[in-house]
Design a protein around this motif. Sequence first.
Motif, PDB file in Angstrom:
ATOM      1  N   ILE A   1      -9.375   6.474   4.524  1.00  0.00           N
ATOM      2  CA  ILE A   1     -10.306   5.727   3.673  1.00  0.00           C
ATOM      3  C   ILE A   1     -10.982   6.628   2.641  1.00  0.00           C
TER       4      ILE A   1
ATOM      5  N   LEU B   1      -9.246   8.260   0.297  1.00  0.00           N
ATOM      6  CA  LEU B   1      -8.399   8.370  -0.890  1.00  0.00           C
ATOM      7  C   LEU B   1      -9.013   7.673  -2.098  1.00  0.00           C
ATOM      8  N   ASP B   2      -8.674   8.178  -3.280  1.00  0.00           N
ATOM      9  CA  ASP B   2      -9.155   7.610  -4.528  1.00  0.00           C
ATOM     10  C   ASP B   2      -8.329   6.358  -4.900  1.00  0.00           C
ATOM     11  N   VAL B   3      -8.806   5.633  -5.924  1.00  0.00           N
ATOM     12  CA  VAL B   3      -8.189   4.352  -6.313  1.00  0.00           C
ATOM     13  C   VAL B   3      -6.669   4.438  -6.464  1.00  0.00           C
ATOM     14  N   GLU B   4      -6.196   5.433  -7.219  1.00  0.00           N
ATOM     15  CA  GLU B   4      -4.771   5.506  -7.528  1.00  0.00           C
ATOM     16  C   GLU B   4      -3.930   5.710  -6.274  1.00  0.00           C
ATOM     17  N   ASP B   5      -4.429   6.506  -5.337  1.00  0.00           N
ATOM     18  CA  ASP B   5      -3.637   6.884  -4.158  1.00  0.00           C
ATOM     19  C   ASP B   5      -3.827   5.944  -2.983  1.00  0.00           C
ATOM     20  N   ARG B   6      -4.805   5.086  -3.090  1.00  0.00           N
ATOM     21  CA  ARG B   6      -5.163   4.231  -1.974  1.00  0.00           C
ATOM     22  C   ARG B   6      -4.089   3.151  -1.776  1.00  0.00           C
ATOM     23  N   PRO B   7      -3.413   3.122  -0.600  1.00  0.00           N
ATOM     24  CA  PRO B   7      -2.431   2.048  -0.408  1.00  0.00           C
ATOM     25  C   PRO B   7      -3.131   0.695  -0.281  1.00  0.00           C
ATOM     26  N   ILE B   8      -2.407  -0.368  -0.666  1.00  0.00           N
ATOM     27  CA  ILE B   8      -3.000  -1.708  -0.665  1.00  0.00           C
ATOM     28  C   ILE B   8      -3.202  -2.212   0.774  1.00  0.00           C
TER      29      ILE B   8
ATOM     30  N   LEU C   1      -5.494  -1.659   6.234  1.00  0.00           N
ATOM     31  CA  LEU C   1      -6.904  -1.646   6.596  1.00  0.00           C
ATOM     32  C   LEU C   1      -7.231  -2.495   7.815  1.00  0.00           C
ATOM     33  N   GLY C   2      -6.391  -3.503   8.072  1.00  0.00           N
ATOM     34  CA  GLY C   2      -6.699  -4.453   9.140  1.00  0.00           C
ATOM     35  C   GLY C   2      -6.864  -3.797  10.490  1.00  0.00           C
TER      36      GLY C   2
ATOM     37  N   TYR D   1      -7.191  -0.664  11.110  1.00  0.00           N
ATOM     38  CA  TYR D   1      -8.279   0.312  11.012  1.00  0.00           C
ATOM     39  C   TYR D   1      -9.618  -0.357  11.362  1.00  0.00           C
ATOM     40  N   MET D   2      -9.825  -1.567  10.839  1.00  0.00           N
ATOM     41  CA  MET D   2     -11.089  -2.260  11.082  1.00  0.00           C
ATOM     42  C   MET D   2     -11.225  -2.685  12.548  1.00  0.00           C
TER      43      MET D   2
ATOM     44  N   SER E   1      -9.711  -8.039   5.434  1.00  0.00           N
ATOM     45  CA  SER E   1      -8.961  -6.966   4.768  1.00  0.00           C
ATOM     46  C   SER E   1      -8.072  -7.517   3.662  1.00  0.00           C
TER      47      SER E   1
ATOM     48  N   ARG F   1      -8.026  -6.349  -0.160  1.00  0.00           N
ATOM     49  CA  ARG F   1      -6.791  -6.018  -0.885  1.00  0.00           C
ATOM     50  C   ARG F   1      -6.818  -6.588  -2.312  1.00  0.00           C
TER      51      ARG F   1
ATOM     52  N   LEU G   1      -9.023  -4.386  -4.339  1.00  0.00           N
ATOM     53  CA  LEU G   1      -8.359  -3.116  -4.636  1.00  0.00           C
ATOM     54  C   LEU G   1      -7.265  -3.279  -5.693  1.00  0.00           C
TER      55      LEU G   1
ATOM     56  N   LYS H   1      -7.193  -1.324  -9.180  1.00  0.00           N
ATOM     57  CA  LYS H   1      -6.056  -0.515  -9.628  1.00  0.00           C
ATOM     58  C   LYS H   1      -5.628  -0.938 -11.036  1.00  0.00           C
TER      59      LYS H   1
ATOM     60  N   MET I   1     -17.587   0.679   5.757  1.00  0.00           N
ATOM     61  CA  MET I   1     -16.632   0.984   6.834  1.00  0.00           C
ATOM     62  C   MET I   1     -15.264   1.375   6.271  1.00  0.00           C
ATOM     63  N   THR I   2     -14.884   0.757   5.157  1.00  0.00           N
ATOM     64  CA  THR I   2     -13.533   0.945   4.635  1.00  0.00           C
ATOM     65  C   THR I   2     -13.472   1.938   3.474  1.00  0.00           C
ATOM     66  N   GLY I   3     -14.605   2.549   3.137  1.00  0.00           N
ATOM     67  CA  GLY I   3     -14.617   3.503   2.034  1.00  0.00           C
ATOM     68  C   GLY I   3     -14.602   2.838   0.665  1.00  0.00           C
TER      69      GLY I   3
ATOM     70  N   LEU J   1     -15.147   3.347  -4.199  1.00  0.00           N
ATOM     71  CA  LEU J   1     -14.109   2.970  -5.158  1.00  0.00           C
ATOM     72  C   LEU J   1     -14.642   2.073  -6.269  1.00  0.00           C
TER      73      LEU J   1
END
Lengths: 136, 101
Positions: free
Chosen positions: A95, A97-104, A107-108, A110-111, B55, B59, B62, B66, B90-92, B96
């Motif tokens: 969590i 990572l910056d905008v460009e590198d952050r995968p879409i 997260l599910g 993870y939460m 989530s 998405r 995000l 992007k 929680m998700t950072g 962003l």
Amino acid sequence: MTERHLLLQNDIRQIPQLADFVETIAQESNLDQSMAMTLNLALEEAVTNVIMYAYPKGSQGLVDLEAIVRKDSLVFILSDSGKPFDPTSAPEADISLDVEDRPIGGLGIYMVMNIMDKVEYRRENDRNILTMTKKI
Amino acid sequence: MEIKLTQQENITTAHLIGRLDTPASQEISQNMDELQAAAAKTLILDCSELEYISSSGLRIFLTLRKTAASKGGKIIIKSISPVIRQVFMMTGFLNLFEIQG
């Protein structure tokens, strides 16, 4: 201790039923708004995963959620008869990572791991059984 | 879940109303052209009446972020409630986005 049970089809449009289920438990246990929301979130993510990926595309399957409500904890047992999948061994999302590198995605789970106090997976009788415990 | 779009010159405001759960997010992500176009300019996501986000909702945020980054646009998130702020933390996602109020 009380027990509640919710049985869903593997159809994403059933998610609002889960929200009602969690809301009932939250009210019974006098959870505050923030706790109720994060709990709903974790369960939605776990249930969504099963709905979307456990059964082959286009086939019907059931998603079973059992809640054990205690004074100091809530235990949720999510089970399905789909393909084996252990969310507790999925790679953790980064969590930072910056905008460009952050995968879409990613997260599910993870939460779920973040919100619940304990998450345990087992495969038993050809079923996935995910036990999630939240202290209240 | 409802999204009301209003436009003032180059700034689009999307007023998010209700629960951005998985089914709502799936529906929205199939019809994102207008939001994506707005994200390439300036898009304000007004979250004052957003009750919940999963989530899949994150998405969408995000994806728009992007688009803004790659097309020189800007996203501003306005008026998030304390519970949704908690999900962002929680998700950072707090790092962003530009968040106001």
